[in-house]
Enzyme design. Structure first.
Site, PDB file in Angstrom:
ATOM      1  N   SER A 129       0.837  -1.198   0.000  1.00 33.37           N
ATOM      2  CA  SER A 129       0.000   0.000   0.000  1.00 33.37           C
ATOM      3  C   SER A 129       0.870   1.246   0.000  1.00 33.37           C
ATOM      4  CB  SER A 129      -0.854  -0.013   1.273  1.00 33.37           C
ATOM      5  OG  SER A 129      -1.409   1.255   1.490  1.00 33.37           O
ATOM      6  N   TYR A 153      -1.370  -0.353  10.532  1.00 34.81           N
ATOM      7  CA  TYR A 153      -1.723  -0.973   9.242  1.00 34.81           C
ATOM      8  C   TYR A 153      -0.577  -0.768   8.240  1.00 34.81           C
ATOM      9  CZ  TYR A 153      -3.662  -1.411   4.599  1.00 34.81           C
ATOM     10  OH  TYR A 153      -3.836  -1.750   3.274  1.00 34.81           O
ATOM     11  N   LYS A 157       2.323  -3.483   6.490  1.00 36.73           N
ATOM     12  CA  LYS A 157       2.652  -3.612   5.060  1.00 36.73           C
ATOM     13  C   LYS A 157       4.158  -3.424   4.848  1.00 36.73           C
ATOM     14  CE  LYS A 157      -1.460  -4.413   3.403  1.00 36.73           C
ATOM     15  NZ  LYS A 157      -1.780  -5.712   2.792  1.00 36.73           N
TER      16      LYS A 157
END
Ligand code: UDP
Length: 338
Positions: A129, A153, A157
């Site tokens: 991302s 989050y 990643k």
């Protein structure tokens, strides 16, 4: 395409981006195994995928943190490559429940990679991302930009990207592509698959569709005092079918030879929240009531991809524009409201 490169396992293949990618894979002649826990996907997504293509994928209902089950599924299917989407993806929830995010996104990925190594599968496309960049120093953002994610989050990643890089150093046969997505939007033009968030949508596009269809009263625009042309946040929205096609290009890159790559997947074109409201009003013929509210904590003013590496290395570029994203998202949402 050789016979050996035709079998692709897709973790999270029933999810939003995973299901669109599965459609493109099946249409291109690949044999696909969807591996999904269905924790955040509807049970009939594989059937809807099959209805679009006229041919389906195999399905294994399991959680990627379950190593033994995953190992059995991979040993039986013998994939030539894995596209790894499965994971948790809500930023707010990640801040509240970081251990869950690291357990599933990082732990689940390590479990998957170990089982891939066990079955001799050395080709991977990973769903990363643009949040790995954090608050950007420059836009458009090139892949060499420092990685400073601002929440668990994004950290999860970044950590998985790091793990893939380290795995590649230890295993020179590994061919892997970390795809850094900007803002996926839209739906399949058939209107049979699309984004189906549970509860109140966190993201702009599904929120807009739900206001337009009357499920929600009005959009909250999170801040109009950013340093952008109209003061609202600017993002690089990319049609989910363009994004799905980027995965096929990345798969081809992994077939060409070993190495670990990190590549942006965006358009390079930015739209503000108010641009999105207007485009969606035009596509839907509906008025979108909105109010300006405070900024959402952790949001940045502008996020835009430098998409030139994808063009060079993947020979891929986004072809679908904002109107198509809005029209396809609207057709999908209207179909669900019937
Ligand atoms: N946004 C908004 N209202 C919403 C959801 C999002 O104004 O209900 C804004 C948000 O502040 C950002 C843009 O829309 O500027 C895109 O947000 P989204 O959550 O879709 O993606 P991300 O923040 O991950 O780029």
């Amino acid at each position: 395409m050789t016979e050996q490169s035709k079998r692709i396992a897709v973790t999270g293949g029933a999810g939003y981006i995973g299901s669109h990618t599965t459609v493109e894979l099946l249409e291109a002649g690949f044999e696909v195994l969807i591996i999904d826990s269905f924790a955040n996907a509807e049970d009939d997504v594989p059937d809807r995928v099959a209805a679009i293509v006229g041919r389906g994928a195999e399905v294994e209902r399991l959680d990627i943190t379950d190593g033994p089950a995953l190992g059995r599924a991979l040993a039986a299917f013998k994939p030539d490559a894995v596209i790894h989407f499965a994971g948790l993806k809500a930023v707010g929830e990640a801040v509240a429940e970081p251990l869950d995010y690291y357990r599933v996104n990082v732990g689940g990925s390590v479990t998957l990679f170990r089982e891939m190594a066990e079955t001799g599968c050395n080709r991977l496309v990973f769903s990363s991302s643009a949040t790995v960049y954090g608050d950007p120093e420059q836009v458009p953002i090139p892949e060499g930009h420092p990685l400073r994610p601002t929440n668990p989050y994004g950290q999860s990643k970044r950590m998985v990207e790091q793990i893939v890089e380290d795995w590649g150093r230890a295993n020179p046969a590994l061919a892997a592509v970390n795809l850094r997505y900007f803002n996926p939007a839209g739906a399949h033009p058939s209107a049979r698959i699309g984004e189906a968030p549970q509860g109140v949508p966190n993201n702009l596009m599904p929120y807009l569709t739900q206001v337009a269809v009357g499920w929600r009263e009005k959009l909250s625009v999170f801040g109009d005092d950013y340093d952008t042309p109209d003061g609202t946040g600017v993002r690089d929205y990319i049609h989910v079918v363009d994004l799905a096609e980027a995965h096929l290009a990345a798969l081809a890159l992994t077939a060409a030879g070993p190495g670990v790559h990190a590549i942006n997947v965006g358009t390079g074109q930015g739209y503000s929240v108010l641009d999105m409201v207007r485009a969606f009003e035009t596509a839907s013929g509906q008025q979108i009531p909105y109010v300006i509210t405070d900024r959402r904590p952790g949001d940045i003013a502008t996020s835009l991809a430098d998409p030139s590496l994808a063009e060079q290395v993947l020979k891929w570029r986004a072809r679908r524009g904002l109107d198509e994203m809005c029209q396809d998202a609207w057709a999908w949402q209207r179909g669900r409201n019937r």
